[in-house]
Scaffold this active site. Sequence first.
Site, PDB file in Angstrom:
ATOM      1  N   HIS A   1       0.854  -1.189   0.000  1.00 20.96           N
ATOM      2  CA  HIS A   1       0.000   0.000   0.000  1.00 20.96           C
ATOM      3  C   HIS A   1       0.888   1.236   0.000  1.00 20.96           C
ATOM      4  O   HIS A   1       1.859   1.315   0.760  1.00 20.96           O
ATOM      5  CB  HIS A   1      -0.920  -0.002   1.212  1.00 20.96           C
TER       6      HIS A   1
ATOM      7  N   CYS B   1      -3.341   2.977  -5.574  1.00 19.28           N
ATOM      8  CA  CYS B   1      -2.642   3.822  -4.597  1.00 19.28           C
ATOM      9  C   CYS B   1      -1.239   4.200  -5.063  1.00 19.28           C
ATOM     10  O   CYS B   1      -0.758   5.308  -4.783  1.00 19.28           O
ATOM     11  CB  CYS B   1      -2.585   3.123  -3.240  1.00 19.28           C
TER      12      CYS B   1
ATOM     13  N   HIS C   1      -3.349   8.954   1.230  1.00 20.03           N
ATOM     14  CA  HIS C   1      -3.283   7.817   0.310  1.00 20.03           C
ATOM     15  C   HIS C   1      -4.630   7.584  -0.348  1.00 20.03           C
ATOM     16  O   HIS C   1      -5.666   8.080   0.103  1.00 20.03           O
ATOM     17  CB  HIS C   1      -2.780   6.560   1.025  1.00 20.03           C
TER      18      HIS C   1
END
Length: 259
Positions: free
Chosen positions: A30, A152, A42
Site C-alpha cells: 500500500h 494507490c 493515500h
Amino acid sequence: MGLLSNRIDRGSLKPGDHIYSWRTAYIYAHHGIYVGDDKVIHFTRRGQEVGTGTILDFVLVSSGPSRGHVPCTTCTLTEEGHGVVSTCLNCFLAGGVLYRFEYAVNPALFLAKARGGTCTLAVSDPDDIVVHRASYLLNNGFRCYNVFKSNCEDFAIYCKTGLLVLDHSTMGQSGQAVSIIGGPLAAVLSTPLRLVTTNVYGMAATAVGVYCASRYATDIGMRSDVVKMPVEDLTQRLETGLLGVAIPSLPALPPTPVS
C-alpha cells in the site's frame, strides 16, 4: 537506496516522501504520501485499500490489515467519498514495515529490482509541490479507482511527478500492476522461442529478459503516453467528467412516466 530493500526508519521521514508497506505474504504493497505531522495521504477504493469488484477481492482483502477492536483516536475513515484519505502513520502501516519509494534510479538498479512497485526512473518534483498535490487531491478527489490502472501507487507517483496516463485503455503508472501482468505475459511471449532453443535455462533467461524489458518500457519515466498535468487541471477534468472519480454507487431511478 539498498539493492535488496528500501526499508527506512521513521526518523528519516520527511514531508513529500512516497512511502509504502507490504501486506501479508507480500501480495501487494500500500502506497501513500507522507505530508508531515505523522500524517499520510493515500488513495483507497472507498476506504478499502485495494479491490477489483470481483471474486479476487477475497484474496486481496484477506491479505490486507485487519481492523483493530480499539479504534484509532486520530483517524476517522469512511467508505464514502472519493477514496483519497488522510490517516496517521500507524494506521497506514497497519503493523507493517516502512519503506521509501525511490525516484531517478539508474537503469541498472531499476532492472536489478526483481519486483516492480519500489522505484522508478522518473524524477520527483520538489517536496513542497508533492505535498500540495496530495493535500489538494485529499479535498478534491483523484481518478476512478482501478487496481490495474489507477491505484494507490498511481496516486503517489502522480503526486511526486505530476505525470498522468490519460489513456484508460493502457496500463497506469503502477509498477506493481506491471509486475503482476508482466510475469505471465513474459512466459507467454517467450513460448515461441522453444523452436529456437530447448534448453530450460535459455528459455528461463529469455522469459526474464522479456519481463525486464516490459518493466523498463512501461515505467512512468520512459513512457511517451503521459502528460504533465497540474493538479488543478486534473480536478477540473474530474468536475467536467473528462476523468472518472470513484463515487458510491446509487440505485437507478425509475423511468419518468410520459403524460
